[in-house]
Write an enzyme that holds these catalytic residues in place. Structure first.
Site, PDB file in Angstrom:
ATOM      1  CD  GLU A 196      -3.206  -0.962   0.390  1.00  0.00           C
ATOM      2  OE1 GLU A 196      -3.242  -0.054  -0.466  1.00  0.00           O
ATOM      3  OE2 GLU A 196      -4.157  -1.760   0.570  1.00  0.00           O
ATOM      4  CE  LYS A 238      -6.988   5.949   3.174  1.00  0.00           C
ATOM      5  NZ  LYS A 238      -7.270   4.614   3.667  1.00  0.00           N
ATOM      6  NE  ARG A 252     -11.392   7.129   0.826  1.00  0.00           N
ATOM      7  CZ  ARG A 252     -11.650   7.113   2.120  1.00  0.00           C
ATOM      8  NH1 ARG A 252     -12.446   8.025   2.649  1.00  0.00           N
ATOM      9  NH2 ARG A 252     -11.139   6.193   2.904  1.00  0.00           N
ATOM     10  CG  ASN A 256     -10.574   2.025  -4.997  1.00  0.00           C
ATOM     11  OD1 ASN A 256     -10.253   1.748  -3.844  1.00  0.00           O
ATOM     12  ND2 ASN A 256     -11.745   2.543  -5.307  1.00  0.00           N
ATOM     13  CG  HIS A 275      -5.953  -5.702   1.268  1.00  0.00           C
ATOM     14  ND1 HIS A 275      -7.024  -5.730   0.395  1.00  0.00           N
ATOM     15  CD2 HIS A 275      -5.492  -4.432   1.257  1.00  0.00           C
ATOM     16  CE1 HIS A 275      -7.211  -4.515  -0.102  1.00  0.00           C
ATOM     17  NE2 HIS A 275      -6.295  -3.700   0.400  1.00  0.00           N
TER      18      HIS A 275
HETATM   19  N1  LIG Z   1     -10.532   1.079   5.712  1.00  0.00           N
HETATM   20  C1  LIG Z   1      -9.645   1.233   4.758  1.00  0.00           C
HETATM   21  O1  LIG Z   1      -9.485   2.319   4.206  1.00  0.00           O
HETATM   22  C2  LIG Z   1      -8.790   0.062   4.360  1.00  0.00           C
HETATM   23  C3  LIG Z   1      -7.657   0.264   3.566  1.00  0.00           C
HETATM   24  C4  LIG Z   1      -6.844  -0.837   3.254  1.00  0.00           C
HETATM   25  C5  LIG Z   1      -7.179  -2.093   3.753  1.00  0.00           C
HETATM   26  N2  LIG Z   1      -8.293  -2.247   4.517  1.00  0.00           N
HETATM   27  C6  LIG Z   1      -8.651  -3.565   5.058  1.00  0.00           C
HETATM   28  O2  LIG Z   1      -7.640  -3.981   5.958  1.00  0.00           O
HETATM   29  C7  LIG Z   1      -7.692  -5.402   6.059  1.00  0.00           C
HETATM   30  C8  LIG Z   1      -6.286  -5.979   6.061  1.00  0.00           C
HETATM   31  O3  LIG Z   1      -5.621  -5.509   7.208  1.00  0.00           O
HETATM   32  P1  LIG Z   1      -4.294  -6.218   7.743  1.00  0.00           P
HETATM   33  O4  LIG Z   1      -3.460  -6.625   6.594  1.00  0.00           O
HETATM   34  O5  LIG Z   1      -3.738  -5.314   8.752  1.00  0.00           O
HETATM   35  O6  LIG Z   1      -4.852  -7.595   8.345  1.00  0.00           O
HETATM   36  P2  LIG Z   1      -5.274  -8.069   9.833  1.00  0.00           P
HETATM   37  O7  LIG Z   1      -5.948  -7.025  10.572  1.00  0.00           O
HETATM   38  O8  LIG Z   1      -5.989  -9.358   9.644  1.00  0.00           O
HETATM   39  O9  LIG Z   1      -3.882  -8.371  10.531  1.00  0.00           O
HETATM   40  C9  LIG Z   1      -3.064  -9.378  10.008  1.00  0.00           C
HETATM   41  C10 LIG Z   1      -2.648 -10.416  11.051  1.00  0.00           C
HETATM   42  O10 LIG Z   1      -1.589  -9.879  11.833  1.00  0.00           O
HETATM   43  C11 LIG Z   1      -1.858 -10.038  13.227  1.00  0.00           C
HETATM   44  N3  LIG Z   1      -1.230  -8.889  13.875  1.00  0.00           N
HETATM   45  C12 LIG Z   1      -1.659  -7.604  13.840  1.00  0.00           C
HETATM   46  N4  LIG Z   1      -0.779  -6.804  14.438  1.00  0.00           N
HETATM   47  C13 LIG Z   1       0.231  -7.588  14.881  1.00  0.00           C
HETATM   48  C14 LIG Z   1       1.452  -7.319  15.557  1.00  0.00           C
HETATM   49  N5  LIG Z   1       1.846  -6.091  15.859  1.00  0.00           N
HETATM   50  N6  LIG Z   1       2.239  -8.377  15.867  1.00  0.00           N
HETATM   51  C15 LIG Z   1       1.868  -9.637  15.515  1.00  0.00           C
HETATM   52  N7  LIG Z   1       0.756  -9.939  14.857  1.00  0.00           N
HETATM   53  C16 LIG Z   1      -0.066  -8.917  14.537  1.00  0.00           C
HETATM   54  C17 LIG Z   1      -3.344 -10.126  13.323  1.00  0.00           C
HETATM   55  O11 LIG Z   1      -3.733 -10.837  14.452  1.00  0.00           O
HETATM   56  C18 LIG Z   1      -3.720 -10.836  12.028  1.00  0.00           C
HETATM   57  O12 LIG Z   1      -3.634 -12.225  12.223  1.00  0.00           O
HETATM   58  C19 LIG Z   1      -8.542  -5.875   4.905  1.00  0.00           C
HETATM   59  O13 LIG Z   1      -9.786  -6.287   5.406  1.00  0.00           O
HETATM   60  C20 LIG Z   1      -8.715  -4.643   4.040  1.00  0.00           C
HETATM   61  O14 LIG Z   1      -9.935  -4.643   3.338  1.00  0.00           O
HETATM   62  C21 LIG Z   1      -9.089  -1.198   4.827  1.00  0.00           C
HETATM   63 ZN   LIG Z   2      -5.945  -1.648   0.030  1.00  0.00          ZN
END
Ligand SMILES: NC(=O)c1ccc[n+]([C@@H]2O[C@H](COP(=O)([O-])OP(=O)(O)OC[C@H]3O[C@@H](n4cnc5c(N)ncnc54)[C@H](O)[C@@H]3O)[C@@H](O)[C@H]2O)c1
Ligand SMILES: [Zn+2]
Length: 375
Positions: A196, A238, A252, A256, A275
């Site tokens: 990202e 962002k 915005r 994407n 993701h």
């Molecule tokens: N709202 C938005 O603008 C936006 C933008 C981009 C992505 N997203 C969403 O974000 C999600 C992906 O987020 P992600 O990649 O952070 O996944 P996630 O929240 O599932 O975290 C990934 C894994 O890492 C673990 N984890 C988290 N922090 C940790 C740490 N400090 N130490 C050890 N383990 C840790 C979690 O338990 C999980 O198993 C998707 O659902 C995506 O759609 C939202």
């Molecule tokens: Zn994203």
């Protein structure tokens, strides 16, 4: 107003929301997780706090946030949900809101979303809907959440028909990003966040893109200074985009880039792909589509592929993704409008391309997508 604060950084996000101007601070500093209480007391006062975290993050950092709150005389309750994208759903939302009602949280409570993008989106949606909306603090603990998902106010859950199909815009009152917690983050999750950051460079800042590519070793070693710079620049980019268009009515959509294809890859893999991994492959391929459509400067896709491979990210779709399945999934995705799938495309690295009709996304003929991806 942005600035240096106690060796860390503070970025102020300013947004027009329903005609009113609102703003909130994003703090980036090592050690913030243990200072959370005082910052939360000042920026998001509430009678009681619900900390929403997945089981993994709750075990690692839940107690530290609770004791930081207690140090300020604030009362917090830790509410857990099972980790994983497949739990970002309405069942988790109902368990969490039931949990809040059960312990007697009311309108004067606030939600602290502690964790990755899943906790942020889910906890944010809980805050948006509980008692018709309570205040929200984001404490992101993955790189992806720190530099992307915790800022901008998109919250929601996935459904069987696709990702993020039920949700709300709900801006946080405060975001606290502590790069020290990234030391426990597994490498694939860390690299997924880098995707990202690359995206922010690809759409708006070529120097940023190249600086990430050139500094990968320090990033892999989780050097705090480099992480602080990275998170700050991504949050700035962002925040600028979201300030121009909170509700994704136009500009915005540039965020994407890579995501039309990424969402299909994620869904088809049953969310086995992270993701950011899917976004990485999506950006290489959407750049190739842009080149084939004559929108993107030739060679961009090759350079992106090179940089993302060096960042240990996937640059191709999984073999199990065939054309039939891919277009089926796109059908269901909310990105399809007026019979066409629209893509965010770049003109070159560092510059997003507006379409001829003035939109920020391009209607690309299905044949062209098919031949670029599957021939
Ligand atoms: N709202 C938005 O603008 C936006 C933008 C981009 C992505 N997203 C969403 O974000 C999600 C992906 O987020 P992600 O990649 O952070 O996944 P996630 O929240 O599932 O975290 C990934 C894994 O890492 C673990 N984890 C988290 N922090 C940790 C740490 N400090 N130490 C050890 N383990 C840790 C979690 O338990 C999980 O198993 C998707 O659902 C995506 O759609 C939202
Ligand atoms: Zn994203």
């Amino acid at each position: 107003m942005n600035g240096q604060e106690h060796g860390g950084r503070r970025i102020t996000v300013e947004i027009k929301h329903d005609g009113a101007a609102i703003s909130y601070d994003v703090w980036v500093r090592e050690g913030l997780i243990d200072d959370a209480g005082s910052l939360i007391a000042a920026a998001c006062p509430a009678h009681r706090y619900a900390i929403v975290a997945d089981t993994q993050v709750a075990g690692l950092y839940g107690d530290r946030v609770l004791s930081s709150l207690a140090g300020e005389g604030l009362q917090g309750t830790l509410l857990k949900f099972p980790a994983g994208e497949w739990n970002k759903n309405r069942e988790s939302w109902s368990d969490l809101t039931d949990g809040m009602l059960k312990v007697g949280l009311g309108r004067d409570s606030a939600v602290i979303a502690l964790g990755g993008g899943v906790a942020g989106d889910l906890g944010g949606f809980v805050a948006a809907t509980f008692m018709r909306g309570v205040r929200l603090v984001q404490i992101p603990t993955t790189l992806l959440a720190m530099l992307d998902s915790s800022v901008g106010g998109k919250t929601g859950v996935d459904t069987s028909a696709g990702k993020n199909l039920v949700g709300a815009f709900h801006q946080p009152s405060l975001v606290l990003a502590d790069p020290a917690v990234l030391k426990t983050l597994p490498a694939p999750q860390f690299n997924s966040g880098l995707a990202e950051a690359f995206k922010h460079g690809l759409i708006l800042d070529v120097d940023y893109f190249e600086s990430i590519a050139a500094g990968l070793d320090d990033l892999f070693n989780r050097k705090t200074d480099r992480l602080v710079d990275l998170i700050e620049r991504s949050v700035e980019i962002k925040a600028d985009v979201v300030a121009r268009d909170e509700r994704e009515s136009g500009y915005r959509k540039i965020l994407n880039f890579g995501h039309t294809i990424a969402h299909a890859q994620e869904a088809i893999s049953g969310y086995a792909w992270l993701h950011g991994e899917a976004v990485a492959a999506g950006m290489v391929l959407e750049a190739a589509i842009g080149e084939a459509a004559g929108v993107t400067r030739e060679g961009a896709s090759r350079r992106i592929r090179e940089a993302l491979e060096a960042a240990r990210l996937p640059v191709e779709l999984d073999d199990e993704v065939d054309a039939t399945r891919f277009f089926e999934v796109l059908e269901q995705d909310k990105k399809r409008a007026g019979g066409h799938v629209r893509y965010t495309l770049i003109g070159e690295i560092g510059r997003v391309a507006a379409a001829a009709d003035g939109e920020w996304t391009h209607a690309v003929p299905e044949e062209l997508v098919r031949s670029t991806l599957f021939d």
